[in-house]
Motif scaffolding. Structure first.
Motif, PDB file in Angstrom:
ATOM      1  N   SER C  32     -35.726 -43.917  17.126  1.00  0.00           N
ATOM      2  CA  SER C  32     -35.099 -44.802  18.103  1.00  0.00           C
ATOM      3  C   SER C  32     -33.847 -44.124  18.668  1.00  0.00           C
ATOM      4  N   GLN C 152     -37.296 -43.021  25.534  1.00  0.00           N
ATOM      5  CA  GLN C 152     -36.921 -44.332  25.000  1.00  0.00           C
ATOM      6  C   GLN C 152     -36.844 -45.342  26.133  1.00  0.00           C
ATOM      7  N   GLU C 163     -37.949 -48.030  18.183  1.00  0.00           N
ATOM      8  CA  GLU C 163     -38.789 -46.866  17.897  1.00  0.00           C
ATOM      9  C   GLU C 163     -40.286 -47.163  18.043  1.00  0.00           C
TER      10      GLU C 163
END
Lengths: 221, 221, 221
Positions: C32, C152, C163
């Motif tokens: 993440s 992301q 994540e």
């Protein structure tokens, strides 16, 4: 005559547009009586060959389908089958050799088989892509003076047909050469580019003898 | 001499027809004894490489298949596997890196691996299409003076073969370069256009040492 | 200087060999925290655009994957997603539009999106093939002064990463134009032929800001 002049004009126009006509065979229903005999250009006395066709069929599932049969009085000299499980099998007087290739289907498949007696090398081509090569019947000779049949599998010399094995669908462009053509030539034929003149069976000039319910259609290529 | 003149005439004719001959290896059955050793053009002392082959196999389902093995006395320096689940794995002396690419099959696949020590970048190419790039063994060097084996996985220096891992099918056109070739060059090779001369393993000139039941066949390209 | 002359010589040699270098981004693991920010050539104040990339991923099954995110302080201005079911979704500040195209996979896909505010016409291109056109956000304007993020999905202004939505795989050749490019131009780009210079995001010259575990690799085209 005026009719002849019109015909020549049409031929000339068709050539200008780059189009070509090809005959195609439609086997519409399941029978044990419908088939087409092809008259070869010369006897099938073969130590090597390339055999090609275009084929489309909606047959699937557990069903044997005969794709090409060449039989002399006593032997199935050269048969090409769709096996029960969808694989393709080649049989030259005796036990066959099976290829686990993608299934035939309703879209036309360009299918070729090449075999050479000296090495025993045999391979399939589907839409120009070559299968793995296998070794089969090294030293063997295909015997002449038989009959080439599309649509049925003759269990004796043209007879003993089984409708559960008949072909349903469309077959065209069946050609045979007495040599193994280069891979690149087969890619060219698939792509509709130039092909060497077929000297054993020539789809453009072979005589066709019809039995039962088979349609012949002219299509533009 | 007359023989030499005939040879040159044949070469000239083959060039005219645009055809080329290539040798191909057929592994017909499951054994723990059949393999082919390739003699490289120079030692595999490699900080980067491109390795290509054409491969066709009917093996499927839960079966490991060795595709290429390069082993020194103590280590599997460079092995390419089909994994149990159909994915492809590359192993360079230790843990491998796995690619979840489409499965190999009975129609020939043009397969390449590229690896570069400086960045660690490793990628597969199937029929000219590049896989995702992964990072693997950055800074590593492939060690020289081992043996290149097709058909079996040597668990020690040429020996300890397991028939459950052997290759069945056809492999040809195995070439290796000591650099990462450009993507466009690999696309060209897949399409049968020009390729740079392979300087580590060259399929056209490498010596082949045969053990057991492996057939070599010449095919026209 | 001598160094400059050497550099120009190398450039000239690389041009002679027809090869070209391109950088590529590898996101190897689920995190993440890993992402790359792209610095555009000019603010994304857009009434029309074409956005292209090459992407390869082994992610499959029920997994959302962010492919491209452009977010201002308050809004997701332009996000491209792989949806849970493998379809692709485009989101421009609010409800998205979904395309049921073939799934992304481990072999590189060339992907483009075109959108035009005047008609609302939006379409995808995969490997040069165009999807059906849909109508979406007619009259809308993409707002400037946000950040372009690969890897992301920012749930607030660069932060709040999940994540389970991160990208794993490889992305390269991300380019954006402030107009809808012709279909044939997109086919040309897929095939590696000439492309018009990208004036919003230009992969050849954009600055990249790295966070976490992302690798950058130079590959030859």
């Amino acid at each position: 005559s005026g009719k002849s002049i019109l015909f020549r004009l049409l031929m000339w126009m068709s050539r200008l547009s780059g189009s070509d006509s090809i005959k195609t065979l439609v086997f519409p229903t399941q029978t044990s009586t419908s088939y087409v005999e092809l008259v070869p250009q010369k006897p099938l006395n073969l130590r090597a060959y390339t055999m090609c066709m275009r084929v489309a069929t909606e047959l699937s599932g557990e069903r044997e389908v005969i794709l090409f049969a060449y039989r002399t009085r006593d032997y199935d000299e050269l048969n090409l089958w769709r096996e029960l499980d969808g694989r393709l099998g080649l049989y030259m007087s005796g036990e066959g050799i099976i290829f686990g290739v993608p299934e035939l289907g309703p879209l036309q498949t360009h299918l070729c088989v090449t075999w050479d007696s000296t090495s025993g090398a045999v391979a399939l081509f589907m839409n120009g892509r070559k299968s793995l090569t296998k070794i089969y019947k090294k030293g063997h000779t295909v015997q002449p003076w038989g009959q080439v049949i599309l649509g049925q599998d003759p269990d004796n010399y043209v007879g003993g047909f089984d409708e559960k094995q008949c072909f349903i669908g469309e077959i065209l462009d069946v050609n045979m050469w007495d040599s193994v053509l280069p891979d690149s030539t087969i890619e060219d034929m698939f792509a509709g580019r130039t092909a060497p003149t077929a000297n054993v069976i020539n789809w453009g000039s072979t005589a066709l003898l019809f039995q039962g319910n088979v349609h012949i259609v002219d299509v533009e290529r």
